[in-house]
Design a protein around this motif. Structure first.
Motif, PDB file in Angstrom:
ATOM      1  N   THR A  42       3.008 -36.011 -30.236  1.00 56.10           N
ATOM      2  CA  THR A  42       3.433 -34.926 -29.631  1.00 56.10           C
ATOM      3  C   THR A  42       4.516 -34.155 -30.531  1.00 56.10           C
ATOM      4  OG1 THR A  42       3.019 -35.727 -27.564  1.00 56.10           O
ATOM      5  CG2 THR A  42       4.844 -34.452 -27.502  1.00 56.10           C
ATOM      6  N   GLN A  82       0.736 -31.989 -21.719  1.00 56.12           N
ATOM      7  CA  GLN A  82       0.170 -33.174 -20.869  1.00 56.12           C
ATOM      8  C   GLN A  82       0.464 -32.806 -19.343  1.00 56.12           C
ATOM      9  OE1 GLN A  82       1.356 -37.631 -20.052  1.00 56.12           O
ATOM     10  NE2 GLN A  82       0.563 -37.186 -22.100  1.00 56.12           N
ATOM     11  N   ASN A  83       1.672 -32.459 -19.249  1.00 54.74           N
ATOM     12  CA  ASN A  83       2.265 -32.156 -17.826  1.00 54.74           C
ATOM     13  C   ASN A  83       2.463 -30.709 -17.647  1.00 54.74           C
ATOM     14  OD1 ASN A  83       3.433 -31.797 -15.583  1.00 54.74           O
ATOM     15  ND2 ASN A  83       5.007 -33.564 -15.617  1.00 54.74           N
ATOM     16  N   GLN A 141      -2.752 -26.645 -14.507  1.00 55.13           N
ATOM     17  CA  GLN A 141      -3.055 -26.971 -15.845  1.00 55.13           C
ATOM     18  C   GLN A 141      -4.188 -25.753 -16.314  1.00 55.13           C
ATOM     19  OE1 GLN A 141      -2.161 -28.357 -18.281  1.00 55.13           O
ATOM     20  NE2 GLN A 141      -2.864 -30.365 -18.782  1.00 55.13           N
ATOM     21  N   ASP A 159      -2.255 -31.309 -26.109  1.00 56.35           N
ATOM     22  CA  ASP A 159      -1.375 -32.605 -26.080  1.00 56.35           C
ATOM     23  C   ASP A 159      -1.969 -33.539 -24.908  1.00 56.35           C
ATOM     24  OD1 ASP A 159       0.381 -34.574 -26.678  1.00 56.35           O
ATOM     25  OD2 ASP A 159       1.988 -33.431 -25.975  1.00 56.35           O
ATOM     26  N   GLU A 160      -2.638 -34.237 -25.026  1.00 53.39           N
ATOM     27  CA  GLU A 160      -3.235 -35.229 -23.919  1.00 53.39           C
ATOM     28  C   GLU A 160      -3.668 -34.327 -22.867  1.00 53.39           C
ATOM     29  OE1 GLU A 160      -4.169 -38.080 -24.454  1.00 53.39           O
ATOM     30  OE2 GLU A 160      -2.537 -39.238 -26.011  1.00 53.39           O
ATOM     31  N   ALA A 163      -4.733 -36.082 -19.016  1.00 54.17           N
ATOM     32  CA  ALA A 163      -3.872 -37.028 -18.511  1.00 54.17           C
ATOM     33  C   ALA A 163      -3.425 -36.861 -17.079  1.00 54.17           C
ATOM     34  CB  ALA A 163      -2.347 -37.374 -19.369  1.00 54.17           C
ATOM     35  N   THR A 188      -4.585 -37.188 -29.075  1.00 59.81           N
ATOM     36  CA  THR A 188      -5.049 -37.998 -27.951  1.00 59.81           C
ATOM     37  C   THR A 188      -4.889 -39.485 -28.486  1.00 59.81           C
ATOM     38  OG1 THR A 188      -6.756 -38.737 -26.649  1.00 59.81           O
ATOM     39  CG2 THR A 188      -7.316 -37.831 -29.103  1.00 59.81           C
TER      40      THR A 188
END
Length: 239
Positions: A42, A82-83, A141, A159-160, A163, A188
Motif C-alpha cells: 500500500t 480498499q475502503n 466503490q 489497492d485490494e 476486500a 493484492t
C-alpha cells in the motif's frame, strides 16, 4: 520514457523503513504487486500515486513527477483504495465525481458535462444527487472508480479493491476493470487475482524479492507462502 518509471524508491516515514530501493519500470498494460500484509504494497501504491513523496528515488507516471506536480498527476494516475470511505469526501455522488475535475482546472460547465457523461457511461444518471452514505459499500466503490475514470488517467492503481465486497459485486467490479483501456496496477495478497497479468512485482519486507513474468514470480511467491504457513513459529507470519 516508460509509462511507469519508479526507480530506487526508499520511503521511511518518521525514520521507520517501509520501502527500500524498490524499482518498477514498465509499459505493461496489467501489472500485479503481490506480498503479505505489511510488505509495503500500500505504501508503494501511495508513492506511485504521488500521495506521499519518496525519501529517495524518483517516480514519473506518464512523464509526470507525481509527487511534485499534483495537477499533472491527476491526469496521469488515479488510485482506488480498499475502503471507499477513505477517499470519499463529499455528500453526493455528483459532487464527489466533480471534485477531481475541478482540481484539474476544468470550467464548471465542463465539469457538469463530464460528470453526466461518466454517470451515463455506467447507466447511473439517477445517482447524481444520491446521498453517498445511503449507498452500499460496492456502490460507493463504484462511485470512487467513476470519480477516477472521469479524470481519464493513464494508470489506475487498485489497492485490494475487492476486500469487503460480496461475490456478485466483486464480479461486477472486476468486469468493469477488465474492460478499461487504462493501465492497471493491482495491489493484492492473492496471486490468483493477477495470474493472467503481464508483469508481477513481489514485495517482501519493503524490498523487491522478484519481478517479471507472472508464472515465474507467482510460483516462487506461493512456494514461500506455503513455507511460512507450515512454520511452527507464528512470529514468522507477522507483518
Amino acid at each position: 520514457m516508460p509509462l511507469i518509471d519508479a526507480q530506487n524508491i526508499t520511503y521511511a516515514p518518521n525514520g521507520v523503513p517501509v520501502l527500500s530501493d524498490v524499482t518498477l519500470v514498465s509499459d505493461a498494460r496489467r501489472i500485479g504487486v503481490v506480498g503479505r500484509n505489511g510488505s509495503g504494497k500500500t505504501s508503494f501504491a501511495r508513492v506511485l500515486a504521488g500521495l506521499v513523496a519518496a525519501d529517495k528515488g524518483q517516480v514519473r507516471i506518464a512523464g509526470a513527477r507525481v509527487a511534485k506536480d499534483r495537477k499533472a498527476a491527476l491526469g496521469a494516475v488515479g488510485i482506488l483504495f480498499q475502503n471507499p470511505d477513505h477517499q470519499i469526501i463529499f455528500p453526493t455522488v455528483e459532487e464527489e465525481i466533480a471534485f477531481g475535475l475541478a482540481q484539474m482546472g476544468h470550467a464548471p460547465a465542463e465539469v457538469a458535462q463530464q460528470v453526466q457523461a461518466i454517470l451515463g457511461q455506467f447507466n447511473k444518471g439517477h445517482w447524481a444527487r444520491a446521498a453517498i452514505h445511503q449507498l452500499s459499500q460496492g456502490q460507493r466503490q463504484l462511485v470512487c472508480l467513476m470519480s477516477i475514470l472521469a479524470m481519464r488517467p493513464q494508470v489506475i492503481l487498485l489497492d485490494e479493491p475487492f476486500a469487503g465486497l460480496d461475490i456478485p459485486t466483486a464480479m461486477h467490479l472486476s468486469r468493469v476493470l477488465e474492460g478499461l483501456e487504462a493501465t492497471l496496477v493491482h495491489i493484492t495478497h492473492d496471486p490468483g487475482m493477477v495470474r493472467s497479468y503481464d508483469h508481477v512485482l513481489w514485495l517482501e519486507g519493503g524490498a523487491v524479492m522478484q519481478q517479471g513474468r507472472p508464472q515465474d514470480v507467482l510460483q516462487a511467491f506461493e512456494a514461500r507462502m506455503v513455507e511460512l504457513g507450515a512454520a511452527d513459529d507464528l512470529s514468522d507470519l507477522a507483518g
